[in-house]
Design a protein around this motif. Structure first.
Motif, PDB file in Angstrom:
ATOM      1  N   UNK A 154     -15.457 -35.791 -63.945  1.00  0.00           N
ATOM      2  CA  UNK A 154     -14.686 -36.716 -63.723  1.00  0.00           C
ATOM      3  C   UNK A 154     -15.056 -38.059 -64.443  1.00  0.00           C
ATOM      4  N   UNK A 155     -16.186 -38.348 -64.326  1.00  0.00           N
ATOM      5  CA  UNK A 155     -16.881 -39.524 -64.935  1.00  0.00           C
ATOM      6  C   UNK A 155     -16.889 -39.374 -66.541  1.00  0.00           C
ATOM      7  N   UNK A 156     -17.079 -38.389 -66.948  1.00  0.00           N
ATOM      8  CA  UNK A 156     -16.939 -38.133 -68.487  1.00  0.00           C
ATOM      9  C   UNK A 156     -15.439 -38.302 -68.818  1.00  0.00           C
ATOM     10  N   UNK A 157     -14.618 -37.812 -68.223  1.00  0.00           N
ATOM     11  CA  UNK A 157     -13.150 -37.889 -68.496  1.00  0.00           C
ATOM     12  C   UNK A 157     -12.903 -39.390 -68.528  1.00  0.00           C
ATOM     13  N   UNK A 158     -13.253 -40.125 -67.624  1.00  0.00           N
ATOM     14  CA  UNK A 158     -13.023 -41.542 -67.531  1.00  0.00           C
ATOM     15  C   UNK A 158     -13.754 -42.083 -68.607  1.00  0.00           C
ATOM     16  N   UNK A 159     -14.688 -41.804 -69.120  1.00  0.00           N
ATOM     17  CA  UNK A 159     -15.245 -42.435 -70.389  1.00  0.00           C
ATOM     18  C   UNK A 159     -14.743 -42.093 -71.578  1.00  0.00           C
ATOM     19  N   UNK A 160     -13.814 -40.847 -71.461  1.00  0.00           N
ATOM     20  CA  UNK A 160     -13.314 -40.487 -72.693  1.00  0.00           C
ATOM     21  C   UNK A 160     -11.738 -41.479 -72.666  1.00  0.00           C
ATOM     22  N   UNK A 161     -11.171 -41.475 -71.381  1.00  0.00           N
ATOM     23  CA  UNK A 161     -10.208 -42.398 -71.601  1.00  0.00           C
ATOM     24  C   UNK A 161     -10.451 -43.823 -72.088  1.00  0.00           C
ATOM     25  N   UNK A 162     -11.652 -44.260 -71.817  1.00  0.00           N
ATOM     26  CA  UNK A 162     -12.071 -45.519 -72.360  1.00  0.00           C
ATOM     27  C   UNK A 162     -12.668 -45.644 -73.753  1.00  0.00           C
ATOM     28  N   UNK A 163     -12.340 -44.401 -74.377  1.00  0.00           N
ATOM     29  CA  UNK A 163     -12.811 -44.210 -75.696  1.00  0.00           C
ATOM     30  C   UNK A 163     -14.278 -44.225 -76.008  1.00  0.00           C
ATOM     31  N   UNK A 164     -15.186 -44.156 -75.061  1.00  0.00           N
ATOM     32  CA  UNK A 164     -16.532 -44.264 -75.077  1.00  0.00           C
ATOM     33  C   UNK A 164     -17.273 -42.860 -75.783  1.00  0.00           C
ATOM     34  N   UNK A 165     -16.572 -41.906 -75.213  1.00  0.00           N
ATOM     35  CA  UNK A 165     -16.822 -40.638 -75.789  1.00  0.00           C
ATOM     36  C   UNK A 165     -15.699 -39.792 -76.391  1.00  0.00           C
ATOM     37  N   UNK A 166     -15.762 -39.088 -77.400  1.00  0.00           N
ATOM     38  CA  UNK A 166     -14.489 -38.423 -78.173  1.00  0.00           C
ATOM     39  C   UNK A 166     -14.708 -37.091 -78.378  1.00  0.00           C
TER      40      UNK A 166
END
Length: 253
Positions: A154-166
């Motif tokens: 879930x943390x990775x998904x949150x980072x994805x929503x923030x544009x930090x990982x794509x």
């Protein structure tokens, strides 16, 4: 020329301008902005400057490299209005910003040192998705990546929503697929989050990594960043010395 300016009783805009290679219009603009004290006028309306104005101009120009135009102007305006404490507060804010920038640089450097080379996920470098779909060399899925980082998916998904990982999506299964650059970004985000940085603070740093084309080119950029911070620090010292000289001149009246 500096000695002449100090000893002269009355100075014209061009006298101040020549010492620093400026235009007379720039001198008038600085006065109107409050960086210089208001000048007296002759009966015909011409400005009359003094050695105090020359000192103010030197202080303002010395403050510019370290504090920027807006803050340098605000500092000088405060001094010229007799609000020295406000000027000191503005100086302190610039120093605090410089310290914060240094801490950010150190955090990024520490994060880069702590990054480990990404491990191969399968012999031969090809990851096989649930269902048997090969995703290519150097790739991984959200579960294994989260496990390696010691965080929740879930943390990775949150980072994805923030544009930090794509991560891209596998066209057959819809699973998130992280390539080596994605894992690099995730590891850097993880290190910075451990250092107490907010996602919105991390975003521009990740953008720099991507723009640099990876971590190795970024190290050169970080060296340039470090040099700029050092130059800014020295410029602030020079600005402080010039401002102190101007304050003493004002006190002498």
């Amino acid at each position: 020329m500096a000695r002449n300016l100090q000893s002269a009783v009355q100075l014209r805009p061009v006298d101040l301008a020549r010492e620093h290679g400026l235009s007379t219009q720039a001198i008038r603009n600085y006065e109107e902005a409050g960086a210089l004290p208001a000048a007296a006028r002759t009966p015909s309306g011409y400005r009359r400057y003094t050695s105090l104005h020359a000192g103010a101009l030197r202080a303002f120009l010395a403050l510019l490299p370290g504090h920027g135009h807006r803050t340098a102007t605000a500092i000088m305006r405060a001094v010229n209005e007799g609000a020295a404490e406000e000027a000191f507060r503005l100086v302190d804010e610039s120093h605090a910003q410089l310290l914060d920038d240094r801490r950010t640089l150190r955090a990024v450097e520490d994060a880069l040192r702590d990054l480990e080379p990404t491990a191969a996920t399968e012999p031969g470098g090809t990851l096989v998705a649930p269902g048997g779909t090969p995703t290519g060399p150097g790739t991984t899925f959200i579960g294994p990546l989260a496990e390696r980082l010691g965080i929740r998916p879930a943390t990775l998904r949150a980072w994805e929503r923030a544009g930090l990982v794509r991560p891209r999506r596998d066209p057959f299964t819809g699973y998130r697929v992280y390539d080596e650059a994605d894992e690099r970004d995730a590891r850097l985000v993880h290190q910075l989050r451990r250092g107490g940085y907010l996602l919105e603070q991390i975003a521009p740093l990740i953008t720099q990594v991507r723009a640099a084309g990876g971590l190795e080119p970024l190290e050169t950029a970080l060296g340039d960043w470090r040099a700029r911070l050092s130059a800014r620090g020295r410029a602030m010292l020079a600005g402080a010395a010039a401002l102190e000289a101007y304050l003493r001149e004002r006190e002498r009246g």
